[in-house]
Write an enzyme that holds these catalytic residues in place. Sequence first.
Site, PDB file in Angstrom:
ATOM      1  N   PHE A   1      21.272  -0.031   2.492  1.00 49.70           N
ATOM      2  CA  PHE A   1      22.332   0.979   2.627  1.00 49.70           C
ATOM      3  C   PHE A   1      22.000   1.958   3.762  1.00 49.70           C
ATOM      4  O   PHE A   1      22.685   2.003   4.797  1.00 49.70           O
ATOM      5  CB  PHE A   1      22.496   1.666   1.265  1.00 49.70           C
ATOM      6  CG  PHE A   1      23.204   2.992   1.270  1.00 49.70           C
ATOM      7  CD1 PHE A   1      24.396   3.163   1.954  1.00 49.70           C
ATOM      8  CD2 PHE A   1      22.682   4.067   0.549  1.00 49.70           C
ATOM      9  CE1 PHE A   1      25.057   4.391   1.948  1.00 49.70           C
ATOM     10  CE2 PHE A   1      23.333   5.286   0.543  1.00 49.70           C
ATOM     11  CZ  PHE A   1      24.516   5.464   1.250  1.00 49.70           C
TER      12      PHE A   1
ATOM     13  N   ASN B   1      13.227  -7.921   3.678  1.00 50.84           N
ATOM     14  CA  ASN B   1      12.980  -9.163   2.929  1.00 50.84           C
ATOM     15  C   ASN B   1      14.182  -9.520   2.057  1.00 50.84           C
ATOM     16  O   ASN B   1      14.158 -10.506   1.336  1.00 50.84           O
ATOM     17  CB  ASN B   1      11.694  -9.061   2.082  1.00 50.84           C
ATOM     18  CG  ASN B   1      11.833  -8.058   0.954  1.00 50.84           C
ATOM     19  OD1 ASN B   1      12.856  -7.385   0.828  1.00 50.84           O
ATOM     20  ND2 ASN B   1      10.808  -7.948   0.122  1.00 50.84           N
TER      21      ASN B   1
ATOM     22  N   THR C   1      16.681  -6.290  -1.976  1.00 45.74           N
ATOM     23  CA  THR C   1      17.809  -5.421  -2.321  1.00 45.74           C
ATOM     24  C   THR C   1      18.720  -5.191  -1.101  1.00 45.74           C
ATOM     25  O   THR C   1      19.833  -4.698  -1.249  1.00 45.74           O
ATOM     26  CB  THR C   1      17.364  -4.051  -2.901  1.00 45.74           C
ATOM     27  OG1 THR C   1      16.539  -3.395  -1.941  1.00 45.74           O
ATOM     28  CG2 THR C   1      16.608  -4.221  -4.211  1.00 45.74           C
TER      29      THR C   1
ATOM     30  N   VAL D   1       7.475  -6.375   4.335  1.00 46.81           N
ATOM     31  CA  VAL D   1       6.633  -5.374   5.008  1.00 46.81           C
ATOM     32  C   VAL D   1       5.294  -5.147   4.286  1.00 46.81           C
ATOM     33  O   VAL D   1       4.398  -4.504   4.822  1.00 46.81           O
ATOM     34  CB  VAL D   1       7.441  -4.060   5.207  1.00 46.81           C
ATOM     35  CG1 VAL D   1       7.701  -3.355   3.901  1.00 46.81           C
ATOM     36  CG2 VAL D   1       6.761  -3.115   6.174  1.00 46.81           C
TER      37      VAL D   1
ATOM     38  N   LYS E   1       4.451  -1.827  -4.429  1.00 51.86           N
ATOM     39  CA  LYS E   1       3.814  -2.426  -3.256  1.00 51.86           C
ATOM     40  C   LYS E   1       4.443  -1.948  -1.949  1.00 51.86           C
ATOM     41  O   LYS E   1       3.739  -1.669  -0.981  1.00 51.86           O
ATOM     42  CB  LYS E   1       3.904  -3.956  -3.340  1.00 51.86           C
ATOM     43  CG  LYS E   1       2.842  -4.544  -4.262  1.00 51.86           C
ATOM     44  CD  LYS E   1       2.997  -6.047  -4.411  1.00 51.86           C
ATOM     45  CE  LYS E   1       2.551  -6.790  -3.173  1.00 51.86           C
ATOM     46  NZ  LYS E   1       2.709  -8.260  -3.339  1.00 51.86           N
TER      47      LYS E   1
ATOM     48  N   GLY F   1       0.087   1.245  10.205  1.00 43.30           N
ATOM     49  CA  GLY F   1      -0.847   0.506  11.070  1.00 43.30           C
ATOM     50  C   GLY F   1      -0.146  -0.010  12.307  1.00 43.30           C
ATOM     51  O   GLY F   1      -0.679   0.060  13.422  1.00 43.30           O
TER      52      GLY F   1
ATOM     53  N   TYR G   1       8.261   4.220  -8.653  1.00 41.47           N
ATOM     54  CA  TYR G   1       8.890   4.690  -7.407  1.00 41.47           C
ATOM     55  C   TYR G   1       8.284   6.039  -6.999  1.00 41.47           C
ATOM     56  O   TYR G   1       7.832   6.218  -5.865  1.00 41.47           O
ATOM     57  CB  TYR G   1      10.389   4.831  -7.632  1.00 41.47           C
ATOM     58  CG  TYR G   1      11.191   5.223  -6.411  1.00 41.47           C
ATOM     59  CD1 TYR G   1      11.253   4.394  -5.300  1.00 41.47           C
ATOM     60  CD2 TYR G   1      11.912   6.413  -6.390  1.00 41.47           C
ATOM     61  CE1 TYR G   1      12.022   4.743  -4.189  1.00 41.47           C
ATOM     62  CE2 TYR G   1      12.684   6.767  -5.282  1.00 41.47           C
ATOM     63  CZ  TYR G   1      12.735   5.934  -4.191  1.00 41.47           C
ATOM     64  OH  TYR G   1      13.498   6.278  -3.087  1.00 41.47           O
TER      65      TYR G   1
ATOM     66  N   TYR H   1      -2.808   9.533   8.150  1.00 44.27           N
ATOM     67  CA  TYR H   1      -2.706   8.962   9.504  1.00 44.27           C
ATOM     68  C   TYR H   1      -2.445  10.053  10.536  1.00 44.27           C
ATOM     69  O   TYR H   1      -2.921   9.987  11.661  1.00 44.27           O
ATOM     70  CB  TYR H   1      -1.597   7.898   9.560  1.00 44.27           C
ATOM     71  CG  TYR H   1      -2.135   6.505   9.330  1.00 44.27           C
ATOM     72  CD1 TYR H   1      -2.627   6.134   8.085  1.00 44.27           C
ATOM     73  CD2 TYR H   1      -2.186   5.568  10.359  1.00 44.27           C
ATOM     74  CE1 TYR H   1      -3.140   4.868   7.867  1.00 44.27           C
ATOM     75  CE2 TYR H   1      -2.702   4.297  10.148  1.00 44.27           C
ATOM     76  CZ  TYR H   1      -3.172   3.953   8.900  1.00 44.27           C
ATOM     77  OH  TYR H   1      -3.692   2.699   8.697  1.00 44.27           O
TER      78      TYR H   1
END
Length: 325
Positions: free
Chosen positions: A20, A41, A44, A66, A100, A111, A154, A168
């Site tokens: 979306f 992927n 959803t 990802v 994940k 990365g 979530y 990072y």
Amino acid sequence: MSFPNVDRKRRALITGGAGFLGSHLCDRFLAEGWEVVCMDNLITGDLRNIEHLTGRADFRFLHQDVTEFIHVSGPLDAVLHFASPASPIDYLELPIQTLKVGSLGTHKALGLARAKNARFLLASTSECYGDPLVHPQREDYWGNVNPVGPRGVYDEAKRFAEAMTMAYQRFHKLETRIVRIFNTYGPRMRLNDGRALPAFMSQALRGEPITVFGDGSQTRSFCYCDDLVEGIWRLLHSNEPLPTNIGNPHEMTILEFARKVRELTGSKSEIVHKPLPVDDPKVRQPDIGKARRVLGWEPKVPLEVGLSRTLEYFRTRIARGEEVR
Ligand code: UDP
């Protein structure tokens, strides 16, 4: 903060680009003259959200998860990490994938941004505030999250993602931005994703009972997708590494919202009550003082206007007999 000059088109990777919000971002970046690499992927996400872009020389779709090692050839100026299941029903059906993509997926996307020397923007969430004890929610509130409840997959993944992004930024000196997205709606929401707006609209359009969970006194504040995309665009171009709320502060109860949708559709559907899901936040409203101050941003699209545009989309989908729960 503008991007360094380059003698080519700027290029962005948008993970979750067939979803979306991701697909609206693809549209915006292309309209701004960027090249877009869209990664999804499709668990959803939906190719129909980007079918109008396929075949363009400045657009590329990569069907990829990802959370695995990700490779993108060529330069990247920005990485926007928007891949994630994003509705409470998705978290119940896809709990491990949700964890994940927020954790491993964020690490992989960071990365890649580091390897390409690209600016990174994380799609975070108002769920970081959990069932908030402070109202409205300001960015310096640390939240009230149940880590082991059904929504924890979530909430905690996104909280981890924020921590990883800040690491990072601090340790690798990567340019990073974090947007905390509040409830957003608009065309291309999945009809069957179970969130309040798609549920209410498809129920109203089909003349079925509108399912309000609990007594409907819980509140949310709904932002139209174009306003959100504008806020994200500005945040990416800003200098602000700490989390920034983007959402519409116009708060209402879910019962009011259900009535509004029913009125707009002209439906005669009755409103019925169903049990309130576990850990359903009682209130939610963004404090957007920081976005106003730092980005000069505030939402512009009134609820009635946004709902009418969304209704047009849902009407077409339902008329074509497309999937509904
Ligand atoms: N909700 C509802 N009926 C539905 C779907 C959702 O009453 O069919 C309620 C839900 O319990 C929550 C609010 O609407 O209080 C917003 O839910 P949504 O799933 O859209 O997102 P959330 O803000 O909870 O992440």
